[in-house]
Write an enzyme that holds these catalytic residues in place. Structure first.
Site, short mmCIF file in Angstrom:
data_model
loop_
_atom_site.label_atom_id
_atom_site.label_comp_id
_atom_site.label_asym_id
_atom_site.label_seq_id
_atom_site.Cartn_x
_atom_site.Cartn_y
_atom_site.Cartn_z
CG ASP A 198 22.42 47.09 61.53
OD1 ASP A 198 22.50 48.32 61.53
OD2 ASP A 198 21.95 46.43 60.59
CG HIS A 286 23.43 49.19 58.37
ND1 HIS A 286 22.20 49.24 58.97
CD2 HIS A 286 23.22 49.48 57.07
CE1 HIS A 286 21.29 49.54 58.06
NE2 HIS A 286 21.87 49.69 56.90
CG ASP A 345 22.61 47.17 53.85
OD1 ASP A 345 23.73 46.97 54.36
OD2 ASP A 345 21.56 47.10 54.50
CD GLU A 346 18.94 50.45 54.45
OE1 GLU A 346 17.77 50.66 54.14
OE2 GLU A 346 19.28 49.99 55.57
CD1 TRP A 412 18.73 44.97 49.41
CD2 TRP A 412 17.02 45.91 50.48
NE1 TRP A 412 19.11 46.24 49.78
CE2 TRP A 412 18.08 46.85 50.45
CE3 TRP A 412 15.84 46.28 51.13
CZ2 TRP A 412 18.00 48.12 51.02
CZ3 TRP A 412 15.75 47.56 51.70
CH2 TRP A 412 16.82 48.45 51.64
CE1 TYR A 439 14.32 42.16 52.62
CE2 TYR A 439 14.08 44.12 53.97
CZ TYR A 439 14.84 43.33 53.14
OH TYR A 439 16.12 43.70 52.83
CG ASP A 441 11.18 43.03 58.35
OD1 ASP A 441 11.64 42.15 57.60
OD2 ASP A 441 11.23 44.25 58.08
CD1 TRP A 478 14.84 43.03 57.06
CD2 TRP A 478 16.83 43.29 58.03
NE1 TRP A 478 15.81 42.82 56.10
CE2 TRP A 478 17.03 42.98 56.67
CE3 TRP A 478 17.95 43.49 58.84
CZ2 TRP A 478 18.31 42.86 56.11
CZ3 TRP A 478 19.21 43.39 58.29
CH2 TRP A 478 19.39 43.08 56.94
CB THR A 479 14.77 41.57 64.93
OG1 THR A 479 16.13 41.99 65.07
CG2 THR A 479 14.69 40.23 64.26
C1 ACM Z 1 18.37 45.92 53.90
O1 ACM Z 1 17.17 45.69 54.13
N1 ACM Z 1 18.92 47.04 54.28
C2 ACM Z 1 19.19 44.95 53.21
#
Ligand code: ACM
Length: 761
Positions: A198, A286, A345-346, A412, A439, A441, A478-479
């Site tokens: 990432d 990312h 993604d994103e 997601w 999620y 997190d 996600w950390t």
């Molecule tokens: C994501 O949470 N961007 C897959």
């Protein structure tokens, strides 16, 4: 008379059934619960004389895993020859599910049957959960271990039963990943998705591009590190681990990576537990860590941040493809998984639009917009991945520019309507990982385990023919704000046990799950897992009293100790124990927490007490049933903002609910009227809102649960005289599906629905 006798018999039967259900969950505390379980009486006792017979060599590995378990409890392995009572492992080709198994335990013999090693391994995990908790961790060896007699026939409901871990934002040791795999195995998961790269760090050695890890695996402390380091001052679970900090050229850096040799070992470790590791190399966004090391990857030769996301790599230059295909070749050679995940993604796609290379490519290929340009990139990578005999998986954002039916999609974005249904229509396979529930997190709260438990793996609106495209579900961790192993433990346990039952058992019974989970906490403790302790319940956070109040809290587990403070400080293992009844006679804040025998503290609850007089009721001349509502079709950040708008419509409703006719993604409702209570008392209200809400009764703020958030229950109290009191509830929904629940309790009762007859206007 007849009626009374029958109702008595009926009552007796109900009690018996209830007791049986409780006894069953105590005797067979299995998570996930098997497809079919037939109780039996008696037990099989494992001693030094017990013999393990394995009919078929294909189960040699699973036999040795069973031996290791028993050795943990008994201090020795079972005999493999002799005339003692037997545990036998049999090959049964009639069991058609590869992960399916049968287990029959009688006082005389234990029989495990499967057609494949994967099924036998799952059977061994069932045995593990039926063995006493004492076998976990380093305990004193027992003289004997007993297994309750039972017949089990079991197989998973879904083929994708996954957990994900982001090792980029923060890094975890290989040892910890092994421990994580151990618990995946215990709960019959079969997929471990590693988010390996990432913006914040590249974590896998790529031999062709050594700078990816030499440089890309390290960073100076970023904004997220600053946040966690601040929290670390009062909570060591947020401290950056020393082994991941280095000093380089006078700079303090954080990072780490896995060599291919380490990863190969980890893959084998997981495979021995019939768990597949899915690698994710996120692209084309990312990728800041990679672009920093190899700047030619971005269209401008620069890394950085766009409007919303980081600058992506360039899909319009051939060297980008050569680079990514080389990386993926190494990844695919290393990971035997059927799927390779490339994120997608994103992506800050807007940066591509101005570039000449992209404009030319788009013209040449008839690509109309940057969404389609991203799809062009994804298709090329998919063709490459398929040429190596693998399948491609992406996050659902990638659907925007179009995907081939062959690409598997991880859903997601809960706030985008109908994505899983559209993906299924397009022919894609789907794995459900909705941000609203899965999620991990997001901070756990009082309903988070139940929310996970209620997940629909196959969402509404899917045709029966499309059902099989829903491969299963997975929770993601996600950390960014999870820098330590202890914190990963806390965020994932026990939520992931609820997910295990959703994806393995399919059919669900949360009451039974809540009973079965209790001994698992003891097992987790023995396994050294820093799980989140069960919630303390049965009290409000905002309390009022007229003369005095009594605080009573039931311990979720007998082995815990409840401790409290009244000086504002957090409870410590040395704080006084909470008595069975704590009498409150003055306004104050009581902080309470449960402690495990090893001293791990659960969440701290701050219970505020204020003194009130009973509110005087309002005389109503001609009350009409129900509440008056104002409905606003708009997005609100806070309930207060509804006051600045005119309602789109008004109506009367019988209770605090959202009418079925509401279908706007974002809206607000004001409920107004009176609450008529049947007796004088201090009433507690429990207000669950997704997104936000506030509750005022008798012109007093009772619950402030405002803002845009996932389902959160907050509670408060108000002292009311018998009669009618002004009632105001506000509720806002920002998009992505809402939850609205209002319950009350009086004199310590369980929270109940408010009868419609109490609401008037
Ligand atoms: C994501 O949470 N961007 C897959």
């Amino acid at each position: 008379m007849l009626m009374i006798r029958y109702s008595f018999l009926w009552f007796a039967l109900l009690i018996t059934l209830h007791l049986q259900a409780q006894e069953l969950t105590q005797r067979y505390p299995l998570i996930p619960y098997p497809t079919s379980l037939t109780p039996a009486s008696g037990q099989f006792v494992i001693t030094a004389q017990t013999v393990l017979r394995v009919q078929d060599n294909r189960f040699a590995a699973e036999a040795s895993q069973l031996q290791a378990l028993i050795q943990q409890g008994l201090g020795k392995r079972l005999l493999t020859n002799g005339n003692g009572p037997r545990m036998v492992m049999l090959h049964d080709p009639a069991i058609t599910a590869a992960e399916g198994y049968r287990l029959v335990i009688t006082p005389q013999q234990v029989t495990l049957k499967a057609s494949e090693p994967a099924g036998m391994f799952r059977a061994v995990q069932t045995i593990r959960q039926l063995l006493p908790v004492a076998i976990e961790g380093a305990g004193t060896p027992q003289k004997s271990l007993s297994l309750p007699a039972v017949q089990i026939q079991d197989q998973p409901a879904y083929g994708w039963r996954g957990m994900h871990l982001d090792v980029s934002r923060h890094f975890y040791s290989i040892d910890y990943l092994r421990k994580f795999i151990d618990r995946l195995a215990l709960y019959k998961f079969n997929t471990f998705h590693l988010h390996l790269t990432d913006d914040q760090g590249w974590r896998l050695e790529i031999k062709a591009y050594p700078k990816l890890t030499r440089e890309g695996a390290w960073r100076t402390f970023n904004n997220q590190d600053s946040v966690v380091l601040k929290r670390a001052v009062s909570d060591p679970d947020f401290d950056l681990p020393k082994p991941f900090i280095r000093n380089q050229n006078g700079q303090t850096q954080y990072g780490g990576f896995y060599t291919q040799a380490q990863m190969r070992d980890l893959i084998a470790y997981a495979a021995a537990r019939h768990i597949t590791i899915i690698p994710e190399i996120d692209m084309p966004g990312h990728l800041t860590a990679a672009i920093k090391a190899y700047p030619f990857l971005s269209c401008t030769g620069q890394e950085g941040w766009g409007k919303t996301f980081s600058v992506p790599i360039c899909p319009c230059n051939e060297p980008t493809y050569t680079f990514m295909e080389t990386v993926l070749s190494e990844v695919m050679a290393l990971f035997p998984s059927e799927y390779v995940h490339i994120g997608a993604d994103e992506v800050e796609k807007s940066t591509w639009a101005q570039l000449q290379a992209c404009q030319e490519l788009m013209k040449r290929q008839g690509i109309r917009n940057v969404e389609e340009l991203q799809s062009y990139f994804v298709h090329r990578i998919e063709t490459f991945v398929q040429s190596k005999g693998k399948k491609l998986m992406v996050w659902d954002d990638a659907l925007e520019g179009g995907l081939k039916p062959s690409t598997a999609v991880m859903y997601w974005r809960s706030w985008v309507k109908d994505v899983p249904q559209k993906a299924a229509q397009n022919g894609n396979d789907v794995v459900m990982t909705p941000v609203s529930t899965l999620y991990f997190d997001s901070p756990p709260g009082i309903r988070s385990v139940e929310n996970v438990y209620n997940l629909a793996v196959v969402p509404a609106g899917v045709t029966s023919g499309q059902t099989k495209q829903f491969l299963g579900a997975q929770a993601n961790i996600w950390t960014e704000y999870i820098p330590t192993e202890n914190r990963v433990d806390y965020m994932s346990m026990p939520r992931m046990t609820a997910l295990s039952e959703v994806v393995w058992t399919g059919k669900k019974d949360f009451t039974s799950f809540q009973q079965r989970i209790l001994p698992h906490f003891l097992r987790m403790e023995k396994m050294g897992i820093h799980y989140r302790l069960p919630d303390l319940t049965g009290f409000a956070e905002e309390n009022v009293f007229v003369d005095q109040a009594t605080l009573r809290i039931k311990k979720p587990l007998d082995s815990y100790t409840l401790r409290y403070t009244t000086d504002g400080l957090l409870p410590q293992p040395t704080s006084p124990e909470l008595p069975a009844e704590l009498i409150i006679t003055k306004p104050q804040t009581v902080k309470v927490a449960a402690f495990t025998p090893s001293g791990v503290r659960g969440d701290v609850y701050a219970l505020r007490y204020q003194q009130q007089a009973y509110a005087t009721p309002v005389p109503l001349a001609n009350p009409k049933s129900g509440l008056q509502c104002s409905y606003f079709k708009a997005y609100f950040k806070e309930t207060n903002l509804m006051k600045q708008r005119t309602a789109d419509s008004t109506y009367t409703i019988s209770n605090v609910v959202v009418p079925k006719s509401v279908n706007a993604p974002s809206f607000g409702i004001q409920f107004r009227g009176y609450l008529t209570v049947p007796e004088t008392g201090v009433y507690s209200f429990f207000y669950t809102c997704d997104d936000g809400g506030i509750l005022r009764i008798a012109d007093r703020m009772v619950v402030d649960n405002d803002g845009n958030h996932f389902p959160i229950e907050k509670s408060g109290q108000v002292a009311l005289q018998k009669g009618s009191h002004p009632f105001e509830a506000d509720f806002i929904e920002g998009g992505g599906g809402f939850t609205l629940k209002l319950k009350y309790s009086l004199n310590g009762s369980e929270p109940m629905d408010i009868p419609d007859s109490w609401f008037v206007h």
